[in-house]
Design a protein around this motif. Structure first.
Motif, PDB file in Angstrom:
ATOM      1  N   ILE A 125      22.403 -11.656 -53.575  1.00 51.00           N
ATOM      2  CA  ILE A 125      22.380 -10.076 -53.322  1.00 51.00           C
ATOM      3  C   ILE A 125      21.678  -9.474 -54.732  1.00 51.00           C
ATOM      4  CG2 ILE A 125      24.207  -8.504 -53.766  1.00 51.00           C
ATOM      5  CD1 ILE A 125      26.378 -10.339 -52.692  1.00 51.00           C
ATOM      6  N   SER A 126      20.717  -8.956 -54.293  1.00 52.20           N
ATOM      7  CA  SER A 126      19.836  -8.308 -55.121  1.00 52.20           C
ATOM      8  C   SER A 126      20.075  -6.745 -55.583  1.00 52.20           C
ATOM      9  CB  SER A 126      18.356  -8.709 -54.756  1.00 52.20           C
ATOM     10  OG  SER A 126      17.479  -7.784 -55.736  1.00 52.20           O
ATOM     11  N   VAL A 127      19.795  -6.228 -56.824  1.00 47.05           N
ATOM     12  CA  VAL A 127      19.800  -4.961 -57.286  1.00 47.05           C
ATOM     13  C   VAL A 127      18.537  -4.642 -58.026  1.00 47.05           C
ATOM     14  CG1 VAL A 127      20.912  -3.263 -58.530  1.00 47.05           C
ATOM     15  CG2 VAL A 127      22.326  -4.876 -57.183  1.00 47.05           C
ATOM     16  N   GLU A 128      17.763  -3.964 -57.711  1.00 47.40           N
ATOM     17  CA  GLU A 128      16.567  -3.434 -58.280  1.00 47.40           C
ATOM     18  C   GLU A 128      16.430  -2.094 -58.602  1.00 47.40           C
ATOM     19  OE1 GLU A 128      13.277  -4.979 -55.888  1.00 47.40           O
ATOM     20  OE2 GLU A 128      14.057  -6.856 -55.572  1.00 47.40           O
ATOM     21  N   GLY A 129      15.852  -2.010 -60.009  1.00 47.27           N
ATOM     22  CA  GLY A 129      15.580  -0.601 -60.423  1.00 47.27           C
ATOM     23  C   GLY A 129      14.111  -0.565 -61.103  1.00 47.27           C
ATOM     24  N   GLU A 130      13.967   0.289 -61.807  1.00 44.71           N
ATOM     25  CA  GLU A 130      12.644   0.488 -62.277  1.00 44.71           C
ATOM     26  C   GLU A 130      12.655  -0.333 -63.624  1.00 44.71           C
ATOM     27  OE1 GLU A 130       9.978   3.986 -64.210  1.00 44.71           O
ATOM     28  OE2 GLU A 130      11.114   4.689 -62.527  1.00 44.71           O
ATOM     29  N   GLY A 131      11.869  -1.364 -63.480  1.00 40.42           N
ATOM     30  CA  GLY A 131      11.520  -2.407 -64.479  1.00 40.42           C
ATOM     31  C   GLY A 131      12.593  -3.524 -64.662  1.00 40.42           C
ATOM     32  N   GLY A 144      22.728  -9.891 -39.042  1.00 37.15           N
ATOM     33  CA  GLY A 144      21.474  -8.640 -38.601  1.00 37.15           C
ATOM     34  C   GLY A 144      20.280  -9.015 -38.846  1.00 37.15           C
ATOM     35  N   ALA A 145      19.368  -8.061 -38.342  1.00 33.68           N
ATOM     36  CA  ALA A 145      17.738  -8.541 -38.462  1.00 33.68           C
ATOM     37  C   ALA A 145      17.445  -7.562 -39.821  1.00 33.68           C
ATOM     38  CB  ALA A 145      17.269  -7.674 -37.592  1.00 33.68           C
ATOM     39  N   VAL A 146      16.106  -8.244 -40.120  1.00 34.80           N
ATOM     40  CA  VAL A 146      15.580  -7.584 -41.462  1.00 34.80           C
ATOM     41  C   VAL A 146      15.638  -5.777 -41.336  1.00 34.80           C
ATOM     42  CG1 VAL A 146      13.494  -7.252 -42.698  1.00 34.80           C
ATOM     43  CG2 VAL A 146      13.983  -9.589 -41.840  1.00 34.80           C
ATOM     44  N   GLY A 147      16.235  -5.253 -42.401  1.00 34.59           N
ATOM     45  CA  GLY A 147      16.193  -4.143 -42.327  1.00 34.59           C
ATOM     46  C   GLY A 147      17.543  -3.238 -41.902  1.00 34.59           C
ATOM     47  N   ALA A 148      18.453  -4.311 -41.516  1.00 32.63           N
ATOM     48  CA  ALA A 148      19.766  -3.843 -41.031  1.00 32.63           C
ATOM     49  C   ALA A 148      20.722  -3.707 -42.388  1.00 32.63           C
ATOM     50  CB  ALA A 148      20.380  -4.807 -40.070  1.00 32.63           C
ATOM     51  N   ARG A 170      28.300  -3.167 -48.941  1.00 38.93           N
ATOM     52  CA  ARG A 170      27.301  -2.914 -47.843  1.00 38.93           C
ATOM     53  C   ARG A 170      25.749  -3.278 -48.341  1.00 38.93           C
ATOM     54  NH1 ARG A 170      28.498  -2.094 -43.128  1.00 38.93           N
ATOM     55  NH2 ARG A 170      26.554  -1.154 -42.383  1.00 38.93           N
ATOM     56  N   ALA A 171      25.066  -4.016 -47.946  1.00 39.25           N
ATOM     57  CA  ALA A 171      23.581  -4.248 -48.487  1.00 39.25           C
ATOM     58  C   ALA A 171      22.550  -4.375 -47.307  1.00 39.25           C
ATOM     59  CB  ALA A 171      23.657  -5.698 -49.212  1.00 39.25           C
ATOM     60  N   LEU A 172      21.254  -4.141 -47.588  1.00 44.65           N
ATOM     61  CA  LEU A 172      20.238  -4.137 -46.755  1.00 44.65           C
ATOM     62  C   LEU A 172      19.716  -5.401 -46.776  1.00 44.65           C
ATOM     63  CD1 LEU A 172      18.226  -2.294 -44.836  1.00 44.65           C
ATOM     64  CD2 LEU A 172      16.859  -1.891 -47.366  1.00 44.65           C
ATOM     65  N   ILE A 173      19.304  -5.997 -45.533  1.00 37.54           N
ATOM     66  CA  ILE A 173      18.599  -7.221 -45.287  1.00 37.54           C
ATOM     67  C   ILE A 173      17.159  -7.136 -45.548  1.00 37.54           C
ATOM     68  CG2 ILE A 173      18.435  -9.223 -43.780  1.00 37.54           C
ATOM     69  CD1 ILE A 173      20.633  -8.652 -42.275  1.00 37.54           C
ATOM     70  N   VAL A 174      16.561  -7.685 -46.530  1.00 32.03           N
ATOM     71  CA  VAL A 174      15.317  -7.889 -46.842  1.00 32.03           C
ATOM     72  C   VAL A 174      14.594  -8.810 -46.209  1.00 32.03           C
ATOM     73  CG1 VAL A 174      13.600  -7.963 -48.997  1.00 32.03           C
ATOM     74  CG2 VAL A 174      15.722  -6.722 -49.141  1.00 32.03           C
ATOM     75  N   VAL A 179      19.691 -10.183 -49.478  1.00 33.98           N
ATOM     76  CA  VAL A 179      20.131  -8.728 -49.243  1.00 33.98           C
ATOM     77  C   VAL A 179      19.926  -7.969 -50.559  1.00 33.98           C
ATOM     78  CG1 VAL A 179      21.544  -9.350 -47.378  1.00 33.98           C
ATOM     79  CG2 VAL A 179      22.415  -9.125 -49.596  1.00 33.98           C
ATOM     80  N   SER A 180      19.842  -6.511 -50.395  1.00 29.23           N
ATOM     81  CA  SER A 180      19.574  -5.612 -51.584  1.00 29.23           C
ATOM     82  C   SER A 180      20.502  -4.734 -51.420  1.00 29.23           C
ATOM     83  CB  SER A 180      18.193  -5.523 -51.460  1.00 29.23           C
ATOM     84  OG  SER A 180      17.810  -4.341 -52.416  1.00 29.23           O
ATOM     85  N   LEU A 181      20.818  -4.078 -52.781  1.00 27.68           N
ATOM     86  CA  LEU A 181      21.348  -2.822 -52.972  1.00 27.68           C
ATOM     87  C   LEU A 181      20.378  -1.820 -53.485  1.00 27.68           C
ATOM     88  CD1 LEU A 181      24.741  -4.343 -54.411  1.00 27.68           C
ATOM     89  CD2 LEU A 181      24.483  -3.514 -52.205  1.00 27.68           C
ATOM     90  N   PRO A 182      19.896  -1.083 -52.828  1.00 28.34           N
ATOM     91  CA  PRO A 182      18.786  -0.035 -53.367  1.00 28.34           C
ATOM     92  C   PRO A 182      19.754   0.962 -54.342  1.00 28.34           C
ATOM     93  CG  PRO A 182      18.780  -0.041 -51.047  1.00 28.34           C
ATOM     94  CD  PRO A 182      19.963  -0.875 -51.373  1.00 28.34           C
ATOM     95  N   LEU A 183      18.865   1.155 -55.414  1.00 27.33           N
ATOM     96  CA  LEU A 183      19.501   2.230 -56.205  1.00 27.33           C
ATOM     97  C   LEU A 183      19.140   3.512 -55.912  1.00 27.33           C
ATOM     98  CD1 LEU A 183      19.133   0.626 -59.612  1.00 27.33           C
ATOM     99  CD2 LEU A 183      21.243   0.727 -58.435  1.00 27.33           C
ATOM    100  N   PRO A 184      19.616   4.675 -56.056  1.00 30.52           N
ATOM    101  CA  PRO A 184      19.570   6.056 -55.647  1.00 30.52           C
ATOM    102  C   PRO A 184      18.389   6.407 -56.445  1.00 30.52           C
ATOM    103  CG  PRO A 184      21.595   6.080 -56.748  1.00 30.52           C
ATOM    104  CD  PRO A 184      21.145   4.729 -56.655  1.00 30.52           C
TER     105      PRO A 184
END
Length: 184
Positions: A125-131, A144-148, A170-174, A179-184
């Motif tokens: 489970i990945s969380v990524e932000g600027e830097g 799920g499939a990639v993007g789900a 909830r996370a996005l399959i990369v 999977v990733s938790l995109p930051l706003p």
């Protein structure tokens, strides 16, 4: 110049001044919102089919939408690997995001044949932000499939009988296993 030829010109100038004054006074006037026709054209170019056609947008973008004009690049991407909808995103700070459904033909391939992650799989489970980027182990609670977007749980804290269950989110399959938790 006589009065009969000058009158239509004055009326035209007065009408133009009235329209520009009302546009300045009314933020909802022309030019104050994103061009929905342009968005429809971009979606058609991206999918390769016009709205209403097989493979194109199911319908044009709803004309009731009042989106702020996008001053940066508008990006388009498939929402999932099954290409069931297009994500249209304005890159401005505080920009908008639209999900445009795509008209599909015939039966859709079995979801299990295109899944990148299955229920019970170990995932990062990945969380990524600027830097920065942070990840931790977890478990897929759905497939799920990639993007789900799927439900996942962080790995249990501690071992044995008394180990606490991880937090569900909830996370996005990369890709498979990530999977990733995109930051706003």
């Amino acid at each position: 110049m006589n009065q009969t030829t000058a009158l239509p010109g004055l009326l035209l100038m007065a009408a133009a001044a009235s329209v520009s004054a009302s546009a300045a006074a009314d933020p909802g006037a022309a030019g104050a919102f994103a061009d929905l026709d342009a968005i429809d054209r971009q979606v058609a170019a991206f999918t390769g089919a016009a709205a209403g056609e097989e493979g194109g947008a199911a319908t044009p973008v709803d004309r009731r939408l009042r989106l702020q004009p996008c001053r940066s690049v508008v990006s388009l991407a498939w929402r999932t690997a099954t290409q069931d909808s297009v994500v249209v995103h304005c890159g401005d700070a505080g920009g908008w995001r639209l999900f445009v459904p795509v008209r599909r033909a015939g039966p859709v391939a079995s979801a299990s044949s295109t899944w990148a992650v299955r229920r019970g799989d170990a995932v990062a489970i990945s969380v990524e932000g600027e830097g920065f980027s942070v990840s931790q182990p977890g478990e897929a609670l759905e497939g799920g499939a990639v993007g789900a977007w799927i439900r996942v749980r962080t790995a249990a804290v501690g071992k044995g009988f008394g180990g606490a269950r991880g937090e569900e989110m909830r996370a996005l399959i990369v890709r498979p296993g990530l999977v990733s938790l995109p930051l706003p």
